[in-house]
Design a protein around this motif. Structure first.
Motif, mmCIF file in Angstrom:
data_model
loop_
_atom_site.group_PDB
_atom_site.id
_atom_site.type_symbol
_atom_site.label_atom_id
_atom_site.label_comp_id
_atom_site.label_asym_id
_atom_site.label_seq_id
_atom_site.Cartn_x
_atom_site.Cartn_y
_atom_site.Cartn_z
ATOM 1 N N GLU A 184 -1.189 10.536 -9.544
ATOM 2 C CA GLU A 184 -1.935 10.398 -8.287
ATOM 3 C C GLU A 184 -2.262 8.929 -8.002
ATOM 4 O O GLU A 184 -2.040 8.439 -6.901
ATOM 5 C CB GLU A 184 -3.241 11.179 -8.449
ATOM 6 N N ILE A 185 -2.778 8.269 -9.031
ATOM 7 C CA ILE A 185 -3.203 6.873 -8.874
ATOM 8 C C ILE A 185 -2.008 5.967 -8.561
ATOM 9 O O ILE A 185 -2.104 5.048 -7.752
ATOM 10 C CB ILE A 185 -3.938 6.382 -10.154
ATOM 11 N N ARG A 186 -0.873 6.267 -9.183
ATOM 12 C CA ARG A 186 0.314 5.430 -8.946
ATOM 13 C C ARG A 186 0.777 5.522 -7.490
ATOM 14 O O ARG A 186 1.171 4.521 -6.896
ATOM 15 C CB ARG A 186 1.442 5.830 -9.897
ATOM 16 N N ILE A 212 -1.121 6.266 -4.866
ATOM 17 C CA ILE A 212 -2.113 5.573 -4.026
ATOM 18 C C ILE A 212 -1.921 4.057 -4.126
ATOM 19 O O ILE A 212 -1.962 3.335 -3.136
ATOM 20 C CB ILE A 212 -3.551 5.973 -4.442
ATOM 21 N N THR A 213 -1.691 3.589 -5.349
ATOM 22 C CA THR A 213 -1.514 2.146 -5.578
ATOM 23 C C THR A 213 -0.287 1.625 -4.827
ATOM 24 O O THR A 213 -0.327 0.562 -4.201
ATOM 25 C CB THR A 213 -1.366 1.861 -7.087
ATOM 26 N N GLU A 259 1.078 2.873 -2.173
ATOM 27 C CA GLU A 259 0.781 2.855 -0.731
ATOM 28 C C GLU A 259 -0.085 1.642 -0.371
ATOM 29 O O GLU A 259 0.147 0.984 0.636
ATOM 30 C CB GLU A 259 0.045 4.141 -0.321
ATOM 31 N N ALA A 260 -1.083 1.396 -1.227
ATOM 32 C CA ALA A 260 -1.988 0.275 -0.949
ATOM 33 C C ALA A 260 -1.239 -1.054 -1.037
ATOM 34 O O ALA A 260 -1.457 -1.955 -0.222
ATOM 35 C CB ALA A 260 -3.158 0.295 -1.931
ATOM 36 N N ASN A 261 -0.327 -1.155 -2.009
ATOM 37 C CA ASN A 261 0.454 -2.388 -2.129
ATOM 38 C C ASN A 261 1.382 -2.577 -0.928
ATOM 39 O O ASN A 261 1.576 -3.695 -0.449
ATOM 40 C CB ASN A 261 1.259 -2.399 -3.427
ATOM 41 N N ALA A 275 0.736 -1.483 2.010
ATOM 42 C CA ALA A 275 -0.154 -1.880 3.107
ATOM 43 C C ALA A 275 -0.445 -3.371 3.012
ATOM 44 O O ALA A 275 -0.385 -4.083 4.018
ATOM 45 C CB ALA A 275 -1.452 -1.080 3.045
#
Lengths: 404, 167
Positions: B98-100, B102-103, B105-107, B109
């Motif tokens: 899950e965290i990977r 999200i990370t 996607e954030a990167n 962005a």
């Protein structure tokens, strides 16, 4: 890509309609929309509807503030170090631990059921998760930092755009367009940062809470294991010095008995001393023969009692000296034992302190993430004070553990 | 659970105390970490306090038994906690996935906000248009009619755009 497939509009989406006159405002708005669209991570062909939407978004979100995520990132890095250190400390203890099976027989260190092997296997995903969380917090920080990069790129982009524009008769708007582009770009970046962080934080919060809870439970397990392992070390130390300690305990026990006797013997002299004082006073005050005789008899009796008490006291003091001599003979061994004991106890205290501060910090960290989520929703800066305190404490505990 | 060691010493009651500790160990193994820790503390005290040079009781033997009981209690804590950690293992694997995501996607962005990609495109378009003009200027229509036509069309599209937006 063949040259003829390049479309100017995909890069500089200028709104236009046939026969409609181009105006300064329209051009500037086009640039603004371009910036907003880029900021919102979309490189889509321009449409008037989208342009208006983007403009509305710019105007509507101008009050959004990008939350300060740096403390969260720094704290996550500190927790990662703490979890790693807790792992290292526990693993080192387990590595040296002489495990037994259910029958009491010794378990080989390389056996799959040896606690060190099981712990190592189980801890690997925890460390991966912590690494993942550091990357996550770093990605939040990257979003904020991307604003800086964006400003630099925006300048370069607007210069390039103006280069294209210079070839047209709109060059007269170039300087103003550039300025507006920079300003609108700034807003667009803030919105994009805000939205990206809000999206990531909202999605991650449930996972963060689960990590906080699971790692919190892990820390409880680690604490129980460390207490047991340190107990094992202390027990080994006691056995190493068992005969010496038995000897010292015995002598000390006897010595305590003699100390009590010494006190009793001292108390036993109170009464004859008072009797002697009274007899002497009577001898001085009285002239009558009978009274003088009685006073002398009392003084003699009290003196005998005092002499007896003194002899007892000397005996006890002699015994105490013997005890001290016996203890002095093993003082070197006792000092070695006490030094080892101190070292074991300090290691125990430091590692348990680390586990406790990590457990507390994990709770603050999970709470801080939820607060970050709320702060974004409520358009305020997150409260990071507890988090920073916890991170500082953790760094200090690790420092103490590494340099006792 | 803590014992009066002075009294035990005075009564030379080491065997009786060890018998008690054996029972307490059995109960603690089934109980939990707190009980085990308390019994371990008494066992260590027993080993330390018992007089090993006293010939009346074979204390070394008693100490050996106490030591084994201590080890069993340590092992029981380790086994229990390792089992709990192993049971929590799958949740960490899920969280990591899950965290990977999200990370990533954030990167993405962050990369998009930084305009790195846009800058690359704009740079290449600006260069391309410049090159396009240069190429067109250097091409002889008679030699490369097809290419010249394409370039003319592209440049014409740009000219049309300019004409359309002319004030």
């Amino acid at each position: 890509m063949p040259l003829h497939s390049l479309k100017v509009r995909s890069v500089v989406p200028i709104p236009h309609r046939r026969r409609s006159p181009f105006s300064t405002g329209r051009f500037l708005v086009a640039l603004a929309t371009t910036a907003a669209s880029w900021g919102q991570l979309a490189l889509r062909p321009f449409s008037t509807g989208k342009f208006l939407g983007a403009l509305a978004a710019v105007l509507g979100f101008t009050s959004c503030q990008t939350p300060n995520v740096q403390p969260f990132h720094e704290a996550t890095t500190a927790f990662n170090a703490a979890v790693r250190q807790a792992y290292t400390v526990t693993w080192a203890q387990l590595d040296a631990y002489e495990a037994i099976d259910s029958e009491g027989g010794r378990t080989s260190r390389n056996a799959t059921n040896h606690p060190a092997v099981r712990f190592e296997k189980g801890w690997a995903p925890r460390l991966q998760v912590m690494e993942g969380l550091v990357s996550y917090s770093e990605s939040l920080a990257n979003i904020v930092q991307s604003g800086e990069q964006s400003r630099a790129n925006a300048k370069a982009i607007s210069d390039q755009v103006l280069k294209l524009v210079e070839a047209t008769p709109w060059s007269v708007y170039g300087a103003a367009a550039n300025q507006i582009f920079q300003q609108v770009h700034g807003l667009a970046v803030s919105i994009a940062q805000y939205r990206s962080i809000a999206k990531a934080v909202a999605k991650a919060d449930a996972a963060i809470q689960r990590v906080g809870e699971a790692l919190g439970k892990d820390m409880q397990s680690v604490e129980v294991m460390l207490i047991a392992l340190h107990d094992d070390q202390e027990e080994m130390l006691i056995r190493k010095y068992n005969h010496h300690r038995g000897y010292v305990t015995e002598v000390q026990s006897k010595r305590e008995n003699f100390e009590r006797e010494l006190l009793k013997s001292r108390n036993a002299t109170d009464s004859p001393r008072l009797e002697l004082l009274r007899a002497r006073a009577l001898l001085l005050a009285s002239t009558a023969e009978a009274e003088q005789t009685e006073a002398r008899a009392k003084a003699d009796s009290a003196t005998k009692k005092l002499e007896e008490a003194d002899r007892n006291k000397q005996l006890i003091q002699q015994a105490l000296k013997e005890c001290d001599d016996l203890l002095a003979r093993v003082a070197e061994t006792e000092a070695a034992y006490q030094a080892e004991k101190k070292s074991v106890q300090e290691a125990r205290q430091a590692s348990l302190e680390l586990v406790k501060s990590t457990r507390d910090a994990l709770r603050f960290w999970a709470d801080a993430h939820t607060d970050l989520k709320s702060a974004i929703e409520e358009n305020r800066q997150p409260n990071v004070q507890l988090l920073l305190t916890a991170a500082t404490e953790i760094r200090e505990t690790i420092r103490k553990l590494r340099n006792p | 659970m803590s014992k009066n060691w002075s009294l035990i010493r005075a009564n030379n009651a080491w065997e009786e105390v060890l018998a008690e500790l054996i029972q307490e160990t059995k109960a603690a193994i089934k109980a939990g970490a707190v009980e085990r820790s308390a019994v371990r503390s008494d066992l260590r005290e027993f080993i330390e306090q018992s007089p090993n040079f006293d010939n009346t009781v074979p204390i070394d033997k008693l100490d050996e038994i106490a030591s084994k009981l201590h080890k069993k209690l340590v092992q029981a804590d380790l086994e229990d906690e390792l089992a709990k950690m192993e049971a929590r293992q799958p949740s960490f694997a899920d969280i990591l996935k899950e965290i990977r995501v999200i990370t990533e996607e954030a990167n993405d962005a962050a990369d998009a906000i930084s305009l790195n990609r846009v800058r690359k495109v704009v740079d290449s378009v600006a260069d391309a248009l410049e090159s396009l003009q240069q190429i067109r200027d250097s091409i002889d229509k008679a030699d490369e009619p097809k290419l010249a036509k394409s370039l003319d069309e592209l440049l014409s599209a740009f000219e049309t755009l300019r004409a359309t937006v002319k004030p």
